[in-house]
Write a protein that holds these residues in place. Sequence first.
Motif, PDB file in Angstrom:
ATOM      1  N   ILE A  22       0.832  -1.208   0.000  1.00  0.00           N
ATOM      2  CA  ILE A  22       0.000   0.000   0.000  1.00  0.00           C
ATOM      3  C   ILE A  22       0.866   1.257   0.000  1.00  0.00           C
ATOM      4  CG2 ILE A  22      -1.732   1.307   1.308  1.00  0.00           C
ATOM      5  CD1 ILE A  22      -2.770  -1.392   2.356  1.00  0.00           C
ATOM      6  N   VAL A  23       2.003   1.194   0.713  1.00  0.00           N
ATOM      7  CA  VAL A  23       2.883   2.362   0.814  1.00  0.00           C
ATOM      8  C   VAL A  23       3.817   2.467  -0.387  1.00  0.00           C
ATOM      9  CG1 VAL A  23       4.746   3.418   2.154  1.00  0.00           C
ATOM     10  CG2 VAL A  23       2.782   2.387   3.335  1.00  0.00           C
ATOM     11  N   MET A  24       4.397   1.337  -0.817  1.00  0.00           N
ATOM     12  CA  MET A  24       5.450   1.366  -1.823  1.00  0.00           C
ATOM     13  C   MET A  24       4.936   1.584  -3.236  1.00  0.00           C
ATOM     14  SD  MET A  24       8.354   1.132  -0.288  1.00  0.00           S
ATOM     15  CE  MET A  24       9.465   0.689  -1.616  1.00  0.00           C
ATOM     16  N   VAL A  25       3.770   1.043  -3.561  1.00  0.00           N
ATOM     17  CA  VAL A  25       3.263   1.196  -4.920  1.00  0.00           C
ATOM     18  C   VAL A  25       3.066   2.672  -5.283  1.00  0.00           C
ATOM     19  CG1 VAL A  25       1.274   0.777  -6.427  1.00  0.00           C
ATOM     20  CG2 VAL A  25       2.264  -1.106  -5.114  1.00  0.00           C
ATOM     21  N   PRO A  26       2.438   3.505  -4.422  1.00  0.00           N
ATOM     22  CA  PRO A  26       2.368   4.939  -4.746  1.00  0.00           C
ATOM     23  C   PRO A  26       3.736   5.586  -4.888  1.00  0.00           C
ATOM     24  CG  PRO A  26       0.770   4.401  -3.046  1.00  0.00           C
ATOM     25  CD  PRO A  26       1.636   3.189  -3.220  1.00  0.00           C
TER      26      PRO A  26
END
Length: 229
Positions: free
Chosen positions: A208-212
């Motif tokens: 959830i954090v890394m993809v953006p």
Amino acid sequence: MAWLFDAFRLLHIAGGFLALFTFWIPLVTVKGGRTHNRSGWFYVYCMGFVALSALYMGVYRIFLDPSADESLIAFSWFLIFIAVLSSASAWYGLRVLRIKSRRAPHRGLRDLGFSLLLFLSGIAVCVYGFRIGFPLLQYFPLIGIVLGAQQLYYWRSVPKTRRHWILEHIGAMMGCCIATITAFTVFGAPRLLGVSSVSIILWFLPTIVMVPLIIAFSRHYRNKYNPPA
């Protein structure tokens, strides 16, 4: 064999921590600089050992450990998939730099094979996850399916943007980092917190954090090297 498994587990943890802390150095330093290159190679070596040790531990639990129950076997398949995801992403991140000057679709069997392995293993583990009703294996492999498909598309297409290899390199290494952090949240965090289980939200938090972040970095460098008219 148990002592060898324990030794691999300790080395796997140590390599994972080193990779986790080293990853941020090449991300924030000047691309192509001495610090970036040295820390980047150290990260790749750490991830290479992490992937090999994860593969060994997963295979051991599934095929050689008579005490492994269904839950442990499911986590072992996840560990094997993490090994494929991290190694395929790291390999892709290196190879796009090695053949950055190509002007035609790429036909290298090693590169296409690694990307295809990531794509197919993602599908296989996802199907297995739905069969046993294990959410982590149902949805996390979608990352591998998407990354594997994207890699195959890149290899088989003709690059049309300037410095396209930088965009692919950054995305691949950050995808590799997703594997590292997710493995830590699944296996390491519960032990450090002294709990037997954690919320599934924590398992997917790195994604959830890394993809953006991947999207933001890719957009930044795409606009930098290919500014809109």
